[in-house]
Motif scaffolding. Structure first.
Motif: not given
Length: 626
Positions: A2, A22, A385, A564-565, A568-569, A584, A586, A588
């Motif tokens: 991420a 991450t 990811y 996913i973005s 991931g954050r 998800i 850190s 990814g």
């Protein structure tokens, strides 16, 4: 991996040190920037490192930016050897962060352990705790992560960093099998997102998703235990749980609920967002490139995933179905990937085989968010990811469930073949990482039929708290029978390989009492919606067979891709997938929390925890619970 979540406060000296981090690493870097640059110059990392040669320091940062964090970590550690406190500690922290980026969790942990804590600045002490929490999460040690986070003085953090802190805490609580505590952490996060309506709505959806894992009886208990805001969230989880999709009736009931609870922070669009996210929730006119093999070694698996993706798209009633561009791809996929992205793809699903994932992971960064359907051999890249149904994940889930039940010693029984060795390594590694003791291990021949002898040899090592059983449907019955004779009151847990998903009363009777982990999609026999296994069987006969779990993976891939973005954050973001509870981390990596089930004479039943049966009293020592 991420991308970074937050930018540091406006100060160029600080900005140059926060690239390609991450989520939790980004939190650490920004905490450093906020505390050092904006609050107290004595704790400014640039000031701490003022005496360190600038050229090698810049080279290390450039290595991390280019996607070579392991090389960056090596250089940071070289610099640390010649530095004096607190610069030495800062460089060691930088190295630990870089090692986490590289996926080298054990190395990062060793670096953190070796840091001289007596010379830390006040900011560095917070950084160590946060990094230790991230390491603990990566290793599956939820209790340790929660303990480290509990020692962080989170009230001194700026609001955006506190929001990230509670997101990480929610992920740790979920891993600790405490959905209610995870939801409470997300409720705390909700209070900090008032100025970001989109993030707040997404957080509220994750909160309801998290509570939904409690099930009807668990929600009933939570309703009795909670009050105020949390009681409201529980009521909403019960409300949406009674509907399979958005409907006018649900909208009416939600409006009535909001009328009775005017002070509750639930957004007016929460219910529609909940079901839109479940279905997919793609923005309008999204172009998705799907890289799957049509033939060769992985062709059959690719077709199963493709069928799952297409079924999910057909069932998507959220209003914006994406355009799917399926392309044949296996092995090195950089060519099809680049051509698809050049052609306008905004998201990518695939590739399926490891060689294809490795070819993308070798790049520093990908141009668009990409959900790979396997894991690389160790590489990573920004915007990549990785979503896998690796069997080792099942062993890790089983070990985590055993630890959460308070069990601390185990015995391991596994077949003497490459698959058995692979699974045994996963069980052994996770159990020791958690701190458990392995009292005995015993292999058996899957073809020789000497199962009772293998169990006798296993039991000679002492009486464990539980048995980790590695077996398939072909061997599990005689093994379980022998275990029941030797240790009738000791629980045993296996992976999904002991269950084929079919209704089989004879098997259920023979295996009654055995625990196993499984994906939710195969256990919910009562479902009849368009994506249920029962409904898909009419159109896709292979759903009942060894490829069944890949159909579920295709459904989840379709639904995860647009999120996913954001996931991931924020490690606290959660999705109740067909292949498990999904978040998800850190690095990814899509982490799956599987369902615990137990065979009963009436069929497999979902369980909340492994039950530990007490030893019989002297008067009834000859009785059996079974």
């Amino acid at each position: 991996m991420a991308a970074a979540v937050f930018a540091p406060r406006p100060n160029q000296k600080c900005q140059r040190r926060t690239s390609s981090l991450t989520p939790l690493v980004a939190l650490l870097a920004v905490l450093l920037a906020a505390s050092g640059c904006a609050i107290d110059p004595t704790r400014d990392a640039d000031r701490v490192l003022a005496a360190v040669p600038g050229e090698p320091l810049a080279r290390a940062a450039e290595l991390a930016r280019r996607g070579e964090p392991a090389a960056a970590a090596e250089l940071y550690l070289e610099l640390a050897e010649a530095a004096v406190p607190p610069a030495r500690q800062q460089l060691e922290l930088d190295a630990a962060r870089a090692l986490l980026q590289a996926g080298q969790t054990d190395e990062a942990n060793r670096v953190l352990i070796a840091i001289d804590k007596t010379a830390l600045t006040s900011v560095q002490r917070e950084l160590v705790l946060l990094l230790e929490a991230d390491v603990a999460l990566q290793r599956g040690r939820a209790e340790d992560a929660i303990a480290r986070l509990g020692r962080v003085n989170q009230r001194t953090l700026p609001a955006d960093l506190r929001a990230q802190y509670f997101s990480t805490l929610a992920a740790a609580q979920r891993l600790n099998k405490d959905p209610l505590a995870a939801a409470q952490a997300l409720d705390q996060r909700d209070r900090l997102l008032r100025d970001d309506p989109a993030a707040r709505l997404d957080n509220q959806v994750s909160l309801l998703f998290t509570l939904s894992t409690l099930g009807p009886s668990g929600l009933d208990g939570a309703a009795r235990e909670t009050s105020g805001r949390m009681r409201g969230w529980v009521e909403l989880a019960r409300l949406v749980g009674g509907f399979g999709a958005a409907s006018p009736e649900l909208d009416s009931r939600y409006a009535q609920w909001r009328g009775r609870n005017r002070m509750h922070p639930a957004e007016g669009s929460l219910v529609s967002a909940y079901f839109r996210t479940l279905a997919g929730g793609y923005p309008a006119n999204t172009e998705v490139l799907v890289l799957l093999p049509r033939g060769g070694r992985f062709g059959t698996a690719g077709n199963a995933v493709r069928d799952g993706i297409q079924a999910a798209r057909e069932a998507d009633r959220s209003g914006n179905r994406p355009n799917l561009d399926f392309r044949d791809a296996s092995g090195r996929v950089t060519g099809p990937f680049d051509r698809g992205v050049d052609g306008g793809a905004q998201l990518v699903i695939g590739p399926l085989d490891r060689e294809g994932v490795d070819s993308l992971a070798g790049r520093p960064a990908l141009r668009v968010p990409t959900l790979a359907l396997n894991r690389s051999g160790g590489g990573t890249a920004s915007n990549l990811y990785q979503f896998s149904l690796a069997p080792e994940d099942e062993a890790i889930n089983a070990a985590n469930l055993a630890w959460a039940a308070g069990l601390r010693s185990a015995a391991l029984l596994y077949p003497s073949d490459p698959w058995g060795e692979r699974m045994a390594t996963a069980y052994r590694g996770q159990w020791r990482t958690l701190g458990g003791r392995m009292l005995a291990e015993q292999s058996y021949s899957p073809t020789a039929g000497n199962h009772a002898r293998a169990v006798d040899a296993l039991l000679a090592g002492g009486t464990p708290d539980l048995v980790f059983l590695v077996a398939t449907t072909a061997e599990v019955r005689p093994l379980w029978s022998a275990l029941q004779l030797g240790l009738p009151r000791i629980p045993a847990i296996a992976t999904s390989h002991v269950y084929d998903g079919d209704i089989d009363p004879s098997r259920d009777e023979a295996l009654a009492g055995l625990y196993f982990v499984e994906i939710p999609w195969l256990l919910d026999q009562a479902r009849s919606d368009s994506l249920s296994r029962r409904a898909l069987t009419d159109r896709l006969p292979n759903v009942r067979g060894p490829l069944a779990r890949l159909y579920a993976m295709g459904i989840d891939a379709y639904r995860l891709a647009p999120r996913i973005s954001e996931m991931g954050r924020s490690p606290g973001t959660f999705f109740p997938g067909e292949t498990g509870g999904l978040n998800i981390d850190s690095l990814g990596q899509v982490r799956r929390q599987l369902v615990l089930a137990r065979f009963t004479p009436g069929g497999p039943r979902v369980q909340q925890r492994i039950e530990v049966r007490p030893a019989p009293a002297a008067a009834d020592a000859g009785d059996s619970d079974d």
